[in-house]
Enzyme design. Structure first.
Site, mmCIF file in Angstrom:
data_model
loop_
_atom_site.group_PDB
_atom_site.id
_atom_site.type_symbol
_atom_site.label_atom_id
_atom_site.label_comp_id
_atom_site.label_asym_id
_atom_site.label_seq_id
_atom_site.Cartn_x
_atom_site.Cartn_y
_atom_site.Cartn_z
ATOM 1 N N CYS A 56 0.863 -1.175 0.000
ATOM 2 C CA CYS A 56 0.000 0.000 0.000
ATOM 3 C C CYS A 56 0.905 1.232 0.000
ATOM 4 C CB CYS A 56 -0.891 0.003 1.243
ATOM 5 S SG CYS A 56 0.066 0.072 2.778
ATOM 6 N N GLU A 81 0.541 -0.428 16.443
ATOM 7 C CA GLU A 81 -0.286 0.727 16.079
ATOM 8 C C GLU A 81 -1.202 1.125 17.239
ATOM 9 O OE1 GLU A 81 -3.889 1.952 13.161
ATOM 10 O OE2 GLU A 81 -2.533 0.442 12.347
ATOM 11 N N HIS A 109 -0.693 -4.697 19.649
ATOM 12 C CA HIS A 109 -0.248 -4.316 18.308
ATOM 13 C C HIS A 109 0.410 -2.938 18.381
ATOM 14 C CE1 HIS A 109 -0.409 -3.108 14.065
ATOM 15 N NE2 HIS A 109 -0.491 -4.405 13.794
#
Length: 329
Positions: free
Chosen positions: A23, A137, A135
């Site tokens: 991405c 993030e 995680h």
């Protein structure tokens, strides 16, 4: 015998998902490390895996990147790059205290969630962060306003949620989640908290949504779906789950082509292939070559979206690249 004749005899085919792989945020992060290595020279330190992919990390290590868990492992005054997943504000403070030259490769779509967290916290909202515990993030986003943010790890953890004021509560999410599971979690939260507000725009990134959408399109036709990606890649793991939920008979996550078990293909006629957002396409091509050896030579690419988004390099790096070009000039 032509390839078409071979295919018609074997009846074996591959449905190749598009979009798949890199991405814009991953492309930018990897390019940031590569350009930094060229500009400043090795070693360049990177806090955490720049993106969650074994092959990418190994390739960058071979070029002179050193991956560390925390800033304390970086020599004082050295250059450190923060990964695409984002970091909490305290990480910047630690870098400053060690006189590190910090380059922030956080995906701009993750940065957007950080900005939302800060804004809602400043307005004294309770923030329900939908995401997976531990995680990177989630840790980074929660670090923006720890007193205001509580994690909601899927629909089953909704019952544990408590808020100070049911009229001042908003949900945000990790960008790489399953779209369907997130919607289910939000629906459960709204049953409990009818006045729950939504973020101004969807937090789940376009690439995650697009990759899941095309897998849903092909899954029901597939005996097996092979997802190329690493086990610590949240969006890659989700793709296997999405494929199974959408009707694939089996789904497997592999880092490399050689990990494919021939037994998975024993009775298969149609194999779906896709890859997570941190996976270079060369790994997918190796999987296709591997499948061709087992008679899966007919490859049909199924496209549900064309991605054209790109992100420019971090400001700190762009500034130095410009200065270096001017000095040469």
């Amino acid at each position: 015998m032509t390839e078409a004749e071979t295919t018609s005899q074997t009846g074996k085919r591959v449905l190749l998902a598009k979009p798949r792989g890199y991405c814009a945020g991953v492309d930018r992060a990897v390019q940031t490390v590569e350009e930094a290595l060229k500009l400043y020279g090795a070693p360049i330190y990177v806090r955490k895996q720049i993106v969650h992919n074994k092959h990418v990390v190994r390739t960058l290590e071979a070029k002179g990147a050193i991956f560390v868990e925390e800033n304390e492992e970086v020599p004082e005054g050295a250059t450190v790059i923060f990964s695409a997943h984002g970091v909490a504000p305290e990480v910047y403070e630690q870098a400053k205290a060690r006189a590190l030259k910090a380059i922030d490769a956080t995906c701009p779509l993750v940065t957007k969630v950080h900005q939302e967290a800060r804004r809602f916290a400043a307005e004294d909202y309770d923030i329900l962060l939908i995401g997976h515990e531990g995680h990177e993030e989630v840790i980074g986003t929660a670090g923006e306003a720890p007193a205001h943010i509580q994690l909601v790890d899927g629909p089953d953890s909704v019952d544990k949620v408590t808020v100070r004021d049911p009229e001042k509560v908003v949900w945000l999410s990790q960008t790489t989640l399953s779209v369907d599971e997130t919607l289910e979690t939000v629906a459960r939260l709204k049953q409990k908290l009818p006045l729950l507000q939504s973020p101004p725009s969807d937090d789940i990134c376009y690439a995650t949504s697009n990759r899941q959408h095309v897998v849903k399109e092909i899954a029901a036709e597939c005996d097996v779906v092979i997802v190329v990606g690493s086990r610590n890649s949240s969006n890659s793991v989700r793709l296997v789950e999405v494929a199974l939920d959408a009707g694939a008979r089996a789904g497997h996550l592999v880092d490399f082509a050689h990990e494919i078990d021939e037994a998975w293909l024993a009775d298969a006629r149609t194999v779906g292939v896709t890859s997570g957002a941190s996976v270079p396409d060369e790994l997918v091509q190796q999987v296709l070559a591997h499948l061709a050896e087992w008679g899966f030579t007919d490859v049909e690419e199924i496209t549900t979206a064309n991605e054209r988004l790109t992100f420019s390099l971090p400001q700190e790096l762009k500034r130095d690249l410009k200065a270096a070009a001017a000095a040469r000039g």
